[in-house]
Write an enzyme that holds these catalytic residues in place. Structure first.
Site, mmCIF file in Angstrom:
data_model
loop_
_atom_site.group_PDB
_atom_site.id
_atom_site.type_symbol
_atom_site.label_atom_id
_atom_site.label_comp_id
_atom_site.label_asym_id
_atom_site.label_seq_id
_atom_site.Cartn_x
_atom_site.Cartn_y
_atom_site.Cartn_z
ATOM 1 N N ASN A 1 80.846 40.631 -56.319
ATOM 2 C CA ASN A 1 82.524 41.686 -55.769
ATOM 3 C C ASN A 1 82.886 42.791 -55.640
ATOM 4 O O ASN A 1 82.078 43.313 -57.119
ATOM 5 C CB ASN A 1 83.863 40.797 -56.219
ATOM 6 C CG ASN A 1 83.818 40.315 -58.039
ATOM 7 O OD1 ASN A 1 83.513 41.328 -58.281
ATOM 8 N ND2 ASN A 1 82.822 38.953 -58.490
ATOM 9 N N ASP B 1 68.353 60.387 -62.186
ATOM 10 C CA ASP B 1 68.977 60.870 -61.291
ATOM 11 C C ASP B 1 70.642 60.679 -61.380
ATOM 12 O O ASP B 1 71.180 60.930 -60.101
ATOM 13 C CB ASP B 1 68.347 60.810 -60.088
ATOM 14 C CG ASP B 1 67.729 61.796 -59.479
ATOM 15 O OD1 ASP B 1 65.894 60.979 -58.769
ATOM 16 O OD2 ASP B 1 67.211 62.856 -60.373
ATOM 17 N N HIS C 1 80.351 44.540 -59.265
ATOM 18 C CA HIS C 1 79.747 43.134 -59.627
ATOM 19 C C HIS C 1 78.742 42.701 -59.275
ATOM 20 O O HIS C 1 79.173 41.993 -57.447
ATOM 21 C CB HIS C 1 81.026 42.289 -60.314
ATOM 22 C CG HIS C 1 80.027 41.510 -61.588
ATOM 23 N ND1 HIS C 1 78.992 41.683 -61.942
ATOM 24 C CD2 HIS C 1 80.685 39.948 -61.303
ATOM 25 C CE1 HIS C 1 79.086 40.035 -62.405
ATOM 26 N NE2 HIS C 1 79.822 38.877 -61.685
ATOM 27 N N TYR D 1 70.883 69.529 -55.702
ATOM 28 C CA TYR D 1 70.483 68.166 -55.004
ATOM 29 C C TYR D 1 71.356 68.536 -52.938
ATOM 30 O O TYR D 1 72.237 68.753 -53.237
ATOM 31 C CB TYR D 1 69.887 67.422 -56.082
ATOM 32 C CG TYR D 1 70.046 66.122 -54.982
ATOM 33 C CD1 TYR D 1 70.930 65.293 -54.387
ATOM 34 C CD2 TYR D 1 68.025 65.546 -54.848
ATOM 35 C CE1 TYR D 1 69.761 64.217 -53.659
ATOM 36 C CE2 TYR D 1 67.778 64.991 -54.125
ATOM 37 C CZ TYR D 1 68.692 63.759 -53.182
ATOM 38 O OH TYR D 1 68.351 62.702 -52.396
ATOM 39 N N HIS E 1 75.116 38.297 -68.366
ATOM 40 C CA HIS E 1 76.594 37.135 -67.455
ATOM 41 C C HIS E 1 76.060 38.764 -66.671
ATOM 42 O O HIS E 1 75.325 38.134 -65.276
ATOM 43 C CB HIS E 1 77.865 38.047 -67.594
ATOM 44 C CG HIS E 1 78.301 37.846 -66.277
ATOM 45 N ND1 HIS E 1 80.071 37.616 -66.450
ATOM 46 C CD2 HIS E 1 78.612 37.782 -65.174
ATOM 47 C CE1 HIS E 1 80.618 37.594 -65.472
ATOM 48 N NE2 HIS E 1 79.506 37.511 -64.754
ATOM 49 N N HIS F 1 74.917 39.955 -59.172
ATOM 50 C CA HIS F 1 74.745 38.777 -60.159
ATOM 51 C C HIS F 1 73.110 39.546 -60.106
ATOM 52 O O HIS F 1 72.101 38.599 -59.776
ATOM 53 C CB HIS F 1 74.419 37.778 -59.361
ATOM 54 C CG HIS F 1 76.132 36.849 -60.843
ATOM 55 N ND1 HIS F 1 75.792 35.294 -60.283
ATOM 56 C CD2 HIS F 1 76.971 37.729 -60.297
ATOM 57 C CE1 HIS F 1 77.334 35.715 -61.441
ATOM 58 N NE2 HIS F 1 77.632 37.012 -61.450
#
Ligand SMILES: O=C(CO)[C@@H](O)[C@H](O)COP(=O)(O)O
Length: 237
Positions: free
Chosen positions: A28, A119, A94, A228, A170, A96
């Protein structure tokens, strides 16, 4: 309400499957309007291919739904804790993603073994402690945010310089100045996790980069005299 932010957060959520960071309904992304004290987050359990900007849910910093017909992400309390404590964060992701989750599941942080890491993240990406049985059985998602805050406090980490954490067993949470940047950081994290795994296979005795190399690469992109890209060109915007 917050239509522009909903569009930004929708686009950021749609980047997750495009970048190979999630499958199905995993993960999410949220984004916050600090002036209003409200954030927008993906609804829970909605497949990305069916997601629409109007599905996104507006919640307050306690996770209370302010606008939206759908239930907000199950991780909404975690996002709320991070927004309440990391005051300069504008967006949170978030995922997985498999390589980052592998490090989280192994209870290992991701050391700085190359300049690609340096970086973006100013040091080893930390892994949190495990949640206790009480924390799991209590307000689990809020306590997931709590262990992240605890980790940053204990390790004296700056959320602005270390824009990622691995929640033990997790997975990763990343953040940035907005939803899109938090997704960028999630992808960089996944790339460096895979690089690190193979580096340690090739040379288990490898040590992290020197402080000089870490500083050079991090500060040339993010320091006040960053050079940069097209930043800080004399007289140029
Ligand atoms: O961590 C988890 C489940 O372990 C969640 O992040 C899901 O991967 C996505 O949940 P919703 O955002 O759809 O509620």
């Amino acid at each position: 309400m917050l239509e522009d932010l909903k569009r930004q957060v929708y686009e950021a959520n749609m980047q997750l499957p495009r970048l190979g960071l999630v499958n199905f309904t995993w993960g999410n992304v949220s984004g916050i309007d600090r002036g209003k004290g409200l954030f927008v987050i993906k609804p829970s359990g909605v497949p990305y291919e069916k997601l629409k900007p109007s599905d996104l849910v507006v919640v307050d910093l306690n996770g209370k739904v302010i606008e939206g017909d759908l239930r907000p992400s199950s991780d909404t309390p975690t996002h709320a804790v991070l927004y309440r404590h990391f005051l300069k964060v504008g967006g949170i992701t978030h995922t997985h993603s498999p390589w980052a989750v592998s490090y989280a599941a192994a209870g290992r942080g991701i050391p700085v073994l190359n300049t690609t890491h340096a970086d973006t993240f100013y040091g080893e990406v930390p892994v949190t402690r495990n949640l206790t049985a009480n924390e799991i059985q209590g307000d689990y998602e809020k306590n997931t945010g709590k262990v992240i805050i605890d980790t940053f406090k204990k390790q004296h980490l700056s959320p602005a310089a270390m824009k990622a954490v691995l929640v033990n067993q997790h997975g990763p949470f990343t953040w940035g100045k907005n939803a899109s940047e938090s997704v960028y950081n999630a992808k960089v994290l996944e790339v460096i996790a895979e690089m690190n795994y193979h580096t340690l296979l090739l040379n288990p005795a490898i040590k992290p980069v020197s402080p000089q190399l870490l500083n050079k690469h991090y500060l040339r992109k993010h320091g006040k005299n960053a050079y940069y890209g097209q930043k800080n060109r004399l007289g140029k915007k």
